[in-house]
Motif scaffolding. Structure first.
Motif, short mmCIF file in Angstrom:
data_model
loop_
_atom_site.label_atom_id
_atom_site.label_comp_id
_atom_site.label_asym_id
_atom_site.label_seq_id
_atom_site.Cartn_x
_atom_site.Cartn_y
_atom_site.Cartn_z
N ALA A 171 -5.85 -1.02 -6.70
CA ALA A 171 -7.08 -0.38 -6.23
C ALA A 171 -6.76 1.01 -5.70
O ALA A 171 -5.72 1.22 -5.07
CB ALA A 171 -7.72 -1.22 -5.12
N VAL A 172 -7.66 1.94 -5.97
CA VAL A 172 -7.55 3.30 -5.45
C VAL A 172 -8.77 3.54 -4.58
O VAL A 172 -9.90 3.49 -5.05
CB VAL A 172 -7.53 4.34 -6.60
CG1 VAL A 172 -7.42 5.76 -6.04
CG2 VAL A 172 -6.41 4.05 -7.57
N GLU A 173 -8.53 3.74 -3.28
CA GLU A 173 -9.62 4.02 -2.35
C GLU A 173 -9.75 5.52 -2.20
O GLU A 173 -9.23 6.13 -1.27
CB GLU A 173 -9.36 3.33 -1.02
CG GLU A 173 -9.41 1.83 -1.11
CD GLU A 173 -9.23 1.13 0.22
OE1 GLU A 173 -8.97 1.80 1.25
OE2 GLU A 173 -9.37 -0.10 0.24
N ALA A 211 -5.22 13.05 -4.27
CA ALA A 211 -4.07 13.12 -3.36
C ALA A 211 -4.48 12.60 -1.98
O ALA A 211 -5.55 12.92 -1.47
CB ALA A 211 -3.57 14.55 -3.25
N GLY A 212 -3.63 11.76 -1.41
CA GLY A 212 -3.89 11.18 -0.10
C GLY A 212 -4.69 9.90 -0.13
O GLY A 212 -4.79 9.21 0.88
N ALA A 213 -5.26 9.54 -1.28
CA ALA A 213 -6.03 8.30 -1.38
C ALA A 213 -5.11 7.10 -1.20
O ALA A 213 -3.96 7.10 -1.63
CB ALA A 213 -6.74 8.21 -2.73
N LEU A 214 -5.61 6.07 -0.54
CA LEU A 214 -4.85 4.85 -0.35
C LEU A 214 -4.86 4.04 -1.64
O LEU A 214 -5.92 3.84 -2.25
CB LEU A 214 -5.45 4.02 0.79
CG LEU A 214 -4.70 2.74 1.14
CD1 LEU A 214 -3.33 3.07 1.72
CD2 LEU A 214 -5.50 1.92 2.13
N THR A 215 -3.68 3.59 -2.07
CA THR A 215 -3.58 2.73 -3.24
C THR A 215 -3.05 1.38 -2.79
O THR A 215 -2.21 1.31 -1.90
CB THR A 215 -2.66 3.35 -4.31
OG1 THR A 215 -1.38 3.60 -3.74
CG2 THR A 215 -3.24 4.63 -4.85
N ILE A 216 -3.55 0.33 -3.41
CA ILE A 216 -3.24 -1.03 -2.97
C ILE A 216 -2.88 -1.89 -4.18
O ILE A 216 -3.63 -1.95 -5.15
CB ILE A 216 -4.45 -1.66 -2.24
CG1 ILE A 216 -4.90 -0.77 -1.09
CG2 ILE A 216 -4.12 -3.06 -1.76
CD1 ILE A 216 -6.30 -1.09 -0.59
N THR A 237 0.83 -1.21 0.00
CA THR A 237 0.00 0.00 0.00
C THR A 237 0.86 1.26 0.00
O THR A 237 2.01 1.25 0.43
CB THR A 237 -0.93 0.05 1.23
OG1 THR A 237 -0.14 0.10 2.41
CG2 THR A 237 -1.86 -1.16 1.27
N GLN A 238 0.25 2.33 -0.48
CA GLN A 238 0.90 3.63 -0.50
C GLN A 238 -0.18 4.69 -0.66
O GLN A 238 -1.23 4.43 -1.24
CB GLN A 238 1.89 3.69 -1.67
CG GLN A 238 2.71 4.95 -1.73
CD GLN A 238 3.78 4.86 -2.79
OE1 GLN A 238 4.42 3.84 -2.97
NE2 GLN A 238 3.97 5.94 -3.51
N ARG A 239 0.09 5.89 -0.17
CA ARG A 239 -0.83 7.02 -0.35
C ARG A 239 -0.43 7.80 -1.59
O ARG A 239 0.74 7.94 -1.90
CB ARG A 239 -0.78 7.94 0.87
CG ARG A 239 -1.25 7.29 2.13
CD ARG A 239 -2.67 7.64 2.39
NE ARG A 239 -3.15 6.92 3.58
CZ ARG A 239 -4.40 6.61 3.76
NH1 ARG A 239 -5.30 6.95 2.87
NH2 ARG A 239 -4.77 5.97 4.83
N ARG A 240 -1.43 8.33 -2.28
CA ARG A 240 -1.15 9.18 -3.44
C ARG A 240 -0.47 10.45 -2.97
O ARG A 240 -0.76 10.99 -1.90
CB ARG A 240 -2.45 9.56 -4.16
CG ARG A 240 -3.06 8.43 -4.98
CD ARG A 240 -2.60 8.52 -6.43
NE ARG A 240 -3.00 7.41 -7.24
CZ ARG A 240 -4.03 7.41 -8.07
NH1 ARG A 240 -4.80 8.47 -8.19
NH2 ARG A 240 -4.30 6.35 -8.80
#
Length: 172
Positions: free
Chosen positions: A75-77, A59-64, A49-52
């Motif tokens: 996935a982009v949450e 920006a700041g969305a969690l990416t998995i 995982t990483q944040r945008r």
């Protein structure tokens, strides 16, 4: 929702460190890329995982990233909606090759090699310094400063090949 082209570019950019990108570029064929991807995904665990970053869409969305046969699921949450998609290692390779030039490849290789050579020269202990203050002032602070500059060079080389979605003109 499915991933946009921008999501896929960011998935590829954020997956790689400069050293991993150099390694991936050097692979001979799709079978080697698939085996490499499987190995790297195992090393990172079942989920990476990483944040945008600021300036990126969502920006700041969690990416998995999660492993999938022959590639990965991304996935982009985001606040608006969650987006997911599947990418093969061949699609990842195509995104990279789209902007890879000889000059960019050389810049990336040199930056990674310079950083690795610098890292190899690290002295974790005080020897040959008399005190920890001397070690810090005479070795660690200059070494650390140079390490940061080399990391910045490597990151810049990576971003010349894999820019974000808001692409700026590049110098080469």
């Amino acid at each position: 929702m499915t991933l946009s082209d921008g999501d896929m570019r960011l998935a590829v950019r954020d997956f790689f460190s400069p050293a991993l990108l150099l390694e991936f570029i050097g692979l001979a064929d799709s079978e080697a890329r698939a085996a490499w991807g499987e190995r790297v995904m195992k090393e990172r665990g079942l989920r990476f995982t990483q944040r945008r970053q600021p300036g990126d869409p969502d920006a700041g969305a969690l990416t998995i990233w999660t492993p999938a046969p022959g590639g990965f699921r991304y996935a982009v949450e985001a606040k608006a909606a969650q987006r997911t998609g599947y990418a093969t290692w061949e699609e990842v390779h195509a995104v990279i090759i789209e902007r890879l030039t000889a000059a960019r490849h050389v810049a990336l290789r040199e930056a990674v090699e310079n950083f690795r050579a610098h890292e190899a020269g690290y002295m974790p202990g005080l020897v040959p310094f008399a005190t920890s203050e001397m070690w810090r002032a005479q070795f660690y602070e200059p070494w650390s400063s140079r390490s940061c500059a080399l990391q910045l060079d490597a990151a810049s080389a990576l971003l010349s090949i894999l820019p974000g979605t808001n692409e700026n003109p590049t110098l080469f």
